[in-house]
Scaffold this motif. Structure first.
Motif, PDB file in Angstrom:
ATOM      1  N   UNK A 110       0.834  -1.206   0.000  1.00 12.31           N
ATOM      2  CA  UNK A 110       0.000   0.000   0.000  1.00 12.31           C
ATOM      3  C   UNK A 110       0.868   1.255   0.000  1.00 12.31           C
ATOM      4  N   UNK A 111       1.953   1.244   0.779  1.00 10.90           N
ATOM      5  CA  UNK A 111       2.853   2.389   0.811  1.00 10.90           C
ATOM      6  C   UNK A 111       3.492   2.654  -0.535  1.00 10.90           C
ATOM      7  N   UNK A 112       3.880   1.597  -1.255  1.00 13.02           N
ATOM      8  CA  UNK A 112       4.474   1.774  -2.576  1.00 13.02           C
ATOM      9  C   UNK A 112       3.486   2.413  -3.551  1.00 13.02           C
ATOM     10  N   UNK A 113       2.215   1.976  -3.487  1.00 18.17           N
ATOM     11  CA  UNK A 113       1.213   2.552  -4.381  1.00 18.17           C
ATOM     12  C   UNK A 113       1.020   4.042  -4.079  1.00 18.17           C
ATOM     13  N   UNK A 114       0.940   4.385  -2.790  1.00 17.68           N
ATOM     14  CA  UNK A 114       0.749   5.800  -2.429  1.00 17.68           C
ATOM     15  C   UNK A 114       1.985   6.612  -2.814  1.00 17.68           C
ATOM     16  N   UNK A 115       3.174   6.057  -2.576  1.00 15.33           N
ATOM     17  CA  UNK A 115       4.409   6.761  -2.901  1.00 15.33           C
ATOM     18  C   UNK A 115       4.486   7.047  -4.397  1.00 15.33           C
ATOM     19  N   UNK A 116       4.140   6.052  -5.228  1.00 16.10           N
ATOM     20  CA  UNK A 116       4.128   6.262  -6.678  1.00 16.10           C
ATOM     21  C   UNK A 116       3.131   7.340  -7.063  1.00 16.10           C
ATOM     22  N   UNK A 117       1.934   7.284  -6.452  1.00 18.99           N
ATOM     23  CA  UNK A 117       0.906   8.271  -6.789  1.00 18.99           C
ATOM     24  C   UNK A 117       1.362   9.685  -6.430  1.00 18.99           C
ATOM     25  N   UNK A 118       2.012   9.844  -5.281  1.00 16.97           N
ATOM     26  CA  UNK A 118       2.482  11.166  -4.871  1.00 16.97           C
ATOM     27  C   UNK A 118       3.602  11.666  -5.779  1.00 16.97           C
ATOM     28  N   UNK A 119       4.442  10.758  -6.263  1.00 14.60           N
ATOM     29  CA  UNK A 119       5.537  11.157  -7.144  1.00 14.60           C
ATOM     30  C   UNK A 119       5.020  11.756  -8.444  1.00 14.60           C
ATOM     31  N   UNK A 120       3.948  11.142  -8.985  1.00 15.39           N
ATOM     32  CA  UNK A 120       3.497  11.547 -10.315  1.00 15.39           C
ATOM     33  C   UNK A 120       2.329  12.524 -10.287  1.00 15.39           C
ATOM     34  N   UNK A 121       1.696  12.689  -9.143  1.00 11.53           N
ATOM     35  CA  UNK A 121       0.637  13.693  -9.055  1.00 11.53           C
ATOM     36  C   UNK A 121       1.276  15.082  -9.031  1.00 11.53           C
ATOM     37  N   UNK A 122       0.701  16.068  -9.711  1.00  9.78           N
ATOM     38  CA  UNK A 122       1.292  17.418  -9.735  1.00  9.78           C
ATOM     39  C   UNK A 122       1.113  18.138  -8.400  1.00  9.78           C
ATOM     40  N   UNK A 123       1.770  19.230  -8.254  1.00 10.40           N
ATOM     41  CA  UNK A 123       1.580  20.028  -7.048  1.00 10.40           C
ATOM     42  C   UNK A 123       0.127  20.481  -6.971  1.00 10.40           C
ATOM     43  N   UNK A 124      -0.472  20.312  -5.815  1.00 10.89           N
ATOM     44  CA  UNK A 124      -1.889  20.593  -5.658  1.00 10.89           C
ATOM     45  C   UNK A 124      -2.781  19.450  -6.107  1.00 10.89           C
TER      46      UNK A 124
ATOM     47  N   UNK B 273      12.161  11.077 -12.777  1.00 13.58           N
ATOM     48  CA  UNK B 273      11.647  10.953 -11.416  1.00 13.58           C
ATOM     49  C   UNK B 273      12.511   9.965 -10.645  1.00 13.58           C
ATOM     50  N   UNK B 274      12.863  10.274  -9.388  1.00 18.64           N
ATOM     51  CA  UNK B 274      13.692   9.337  -8.604  1.00 18.64           C
ATOM     52  C   UNK B 274      12.974   7.995  -8.441  1.00 18.64           C
ATOM     53  N   UNK B 275      13.751   6.927  -8.435  1.00 23.13           N
ATOM     54  CA  UNK B 275      13.175   5.593  -8.249  1.00 23.13           C
ATOM     55  C   UNK B 275      13.977   4.546  -8.981  1.00 23.13           C
ATOM     56  N   UNK B 276      13.699   3.292  -8.648  1.00 19.80           N
ATOM     57  CA  UNK B 276      14.447   2.177  -9.240  1.00 19.80           C
ATOM     58  C   UNK B 276      13.601   1.322 -10.167  1.00 19.80           C
ATOM     59  N   UNK B 277      12.292   1.569 -10.252  1.00 25.10           N
ATOM     60  CA  UNK B 277      11.437   0.742 -11.093  1.00 25.10           C
ATOM     61  C   UNK B 277      11.064  -0.585 -10.466  1.00 25.10           C
ATOM     62  N   UNK B 278      11.162  -0.670  -9.129  1.00 24.16           N
ATOM     63  CA  UNK B 278      10.847  -1.923  -8.438  1.00 24.16           C
ATOM     64  C   UNK B 278       9.577  -1.832  -7.586  1.00 24.16           C
ATOM     65  N   UNK B 279       9.020  -0.624  -7.449  1.00 26.66           N
ATOM     66  CA  UNK B 279       7.870  -0.460  -6.561  1.00 26.66           C
ATOM     67  C   UNK B 279       6.678  -1.294  -6.959  1.00 26.66           C
ATOM     68  N   UNK B 280       6.239  -1.177  -8.230  1.00 25.82           N
ATOM     69  CA  UNK B 280       5.076  -1.939  -8.691  1.00 25.82           C
ATOM     70  C   UNK B 280       5.396  -3.430  -8.795  1.00 25.82           C
ATOM     71  N   UNK B 281       6.657  -3.778  -9.037  1.00 26.56           N
ATOM     72  CA  UNK B 281       7.031  -5.199  -9.057  1.00 26.56           C
ATOM     73  C   UNK B 281       6.791  -5.833  -7.693  1.00 26.56           C
ATOM     74  N   UNK B 282       7.168  -5.101  -6.631  1.00 27.63           N
ATOM     75  CA  UNK B 282       6.939  -5.615  -5.283  1.00 27.63           C
ATOM     76  C   UNK B 282       5.443  -5.696  -4.982  1.00 27.63           C
ATOM     77  N   UNK B 283       4.675  -4.679  -5.398  1.00 27.63           N
ATOM     78  CA  UNK B 283       3.218  -4.699  -5.169  1.00 27.63           C
ATOM     79  C   UNK B 283       2.595  -5.913  -5.850  1.00 27.63           C
TER      80      UNK B 283
END
Length: 465
Positions: A359-373, A420-430
């Motif tokens: 769940x944390x990975x999904x939220x983290x990804x969403x926050x990374x790609x959602x724009x300011x506001x 965007x910072x990241x390793x490309x493993x977040x959704x793989x783990x989910x």
């Protein structure tokens, strides 16, 4: 000779031989039962009919004896012999001295001992030797009565039946052996493609698949299962190769950068602050590399199912609430909003830490790609059959359909997220966690109410299938 003996032992131990022997035994057993029933219904029926007729006739003569004595019995015997058109009846009445009073036997049958009620014997009747079935009665006062039938013809019929059954048994044995051989051959032929495919795979050729027939029988279903397994192995091997290439590609840059910074600090001016800054940057790069390997290990554990031993009953509602509270601070610092829609309780069985991290990975990804506001929403609900759905929606740019199909692949990053910072493993783990819990990861467009263009909705459904 040793090779021949080994081949024979291998043949005797083969499954085809065991199935063939079972078939032969069942076929021979069925034939034996049929032969017994046939014998009972023919020869046995004739014997029972003969015995019943003799018993009735003997009891009738005993009644005449009781009513009028030996003279009446002799008279009745004479009448029966006179009316015997076929000449099959046998009678003999003797007095205490052994003298014949009536009947068509020359003397008392020698093969019938005293005290015997029923007997088969060879008797002399009207100068001829015949086979007879006899019912012997003690009338009292030393008088004895023998009532019988000539069974020579019936004995011939029994011999014919016995010979026919013997030949039938021999034919059944031939058919059983032939059928067993055909069955064994058929089994070998149906299993041969699977065996050849397994040998090819064992030799390292993963492209082979078990050919299937249009019959869709048990062997075809076995072949389908083997092909599905081989496809899975092929994908895993391809994934391993892809992971190796991705590790070499994605880790080379931070390792090279850390080395360059450290080398620059070594050959640069002897400034403590410069050395400290270089060391801190190197440590940061190495920490990033360590996090990549830790993520890979967690994915491997989830895919291997080794974490299933830690499954326990849990209430996901407070777990998701804690995750949302933690990332709510991050969202607030970025000028974003994190909304939640969680039930009061969400009971399931699983690994608490892995589900929280997914769940944390999904939220983290969403926050990374959602724009300011922008907006991010976490929802969860119970589904029928004890399943649970957890979804994270965002108002970011979303993912193209072709990228969604590859989003669960390790180290995959869409072109739009390279910066965007990241390793490309977040959704793989989910995805690995979802599959460990009997579910999967689904990516689709987010609802229009979030205001995304088009936005992304990431959903995992877990629980019994």
């Amino acid at each position: 000779m040793p090779g021949t003996l080994e081949a024979l032992l291998r043949f005797l131990r083969s499954a085809g031989f065991r199935f063939a022997v079972r078939f032969a035994l069942i076929f021979i057993g069925a034939t034996a039962v049929f032969a017994l029933v046939f014998w009972y219904a023919t020869a046995g029926s004739l014997d029972r009919q003969t015995d019943a007729a003799l018993r009735t006739d003997a009891l009738s003569l005993v009644e005449r004896w009781r009513e009028a004595g030996s003279a009446a019995v002799a008279e009745a015997i004479g009448e029966r012999l006179a009316s015997d058109v076929e000449g099959n009846s046998i009678y003999l009445l003797i007095n205490p001295e052994g003298r014949r009073l009536a009947g068509n036997l020359d003397r008392w049958p020698q093969g019938v001992p005293a005290g015997t009620d029923w007997a088969f014997d060879t008797v002399q009747r009207d100068g001829l030797t015949t086979e007879a079935r006899l019912n012997v009665m003690e009338l009292g006062n030393g008088y004895r009565l023998a009532v019988g039938r000539d069974v020579t013809e019936k004995q011939r019929l029994r011999d014919l039946l016995a010979e026919g059954i013997a030949w039938s048994a021999f034919a059944a044995l031939i058919f059983a052996v032939t059928g067993a051989a055909v069955l064994r051959r058929a089994l070998e032929q149906r299993l041969l493609p699977a065996a050849q495919t397994a040998e090819a795979i064992a030799s390292g050729d993963l492209s082979h698949r078990v050919p299937l027939s249009p019959r869709n029988d048990e062997f075809d279903r076995l072949g389908q299962s083997m092909n599905a397994m081989l496809d899975r192995i092929d994908r895993l091997m391809e994934g391993i190769r892809g992971v190796s290439d991705s590790i070499a590609h994605d880790l080379r840059t931070p390792i090279a950068r850390a080395r360059a910074k450290l080398e620059e600090a070594v050959v640069g001016p002897d400034d403590p602050e410069t050395l400290r800054a270089a060391m801190e940057r190197g440590i940061t790069d190495l920490d990033n590399i360590t996090r990549v390997f830790e993520a890979l290990l967690r994915i491997a554990e989830a895919e291997a199912g080794s974490r299933r031993a830690a499954f326990a009953p849990i209430d996901l509602a407070p777990v998701l609430a804690d995750v949302a509270e933690f990332y709510g601070v991050v969202a607030e610092s970025r000028g974003q909003s994190l909304e939640t829609d969680l039930p009061a309780a969400l009971e399931t069985v699983g690994d608490r830490d892995l589900l929280a991290q997914a769940a944390g990975n999904l939220i983290d990804n969403a926050l990374k790609f959602a724009p300011e506001g922008g907006r991010v929403r976490l929802t969860a609900r119970a589904l029928p059959r004890e399943r649970i759905e957890i979804a994270v929606e965002d108002s970011g740019p979303g993912l193209a359909p072709e990228d969604r199909a590859r989003a669960g692949t390790r180290f995959f990053r869409a072109d739009s997220s390279r910066a965007t910072p990241g390793s490309g493993l977040g959704l793989s783990l989910v995805q690995a966690v979802a599959r460990l819990h009997g579910g999967d990861l689904v990516l689709e467009d987010a609802p229009e109410e979030l205001g995304g263009t088009p936005g992304l909705r990431a959903t995992i459904r877990i629980g019994p299938a």
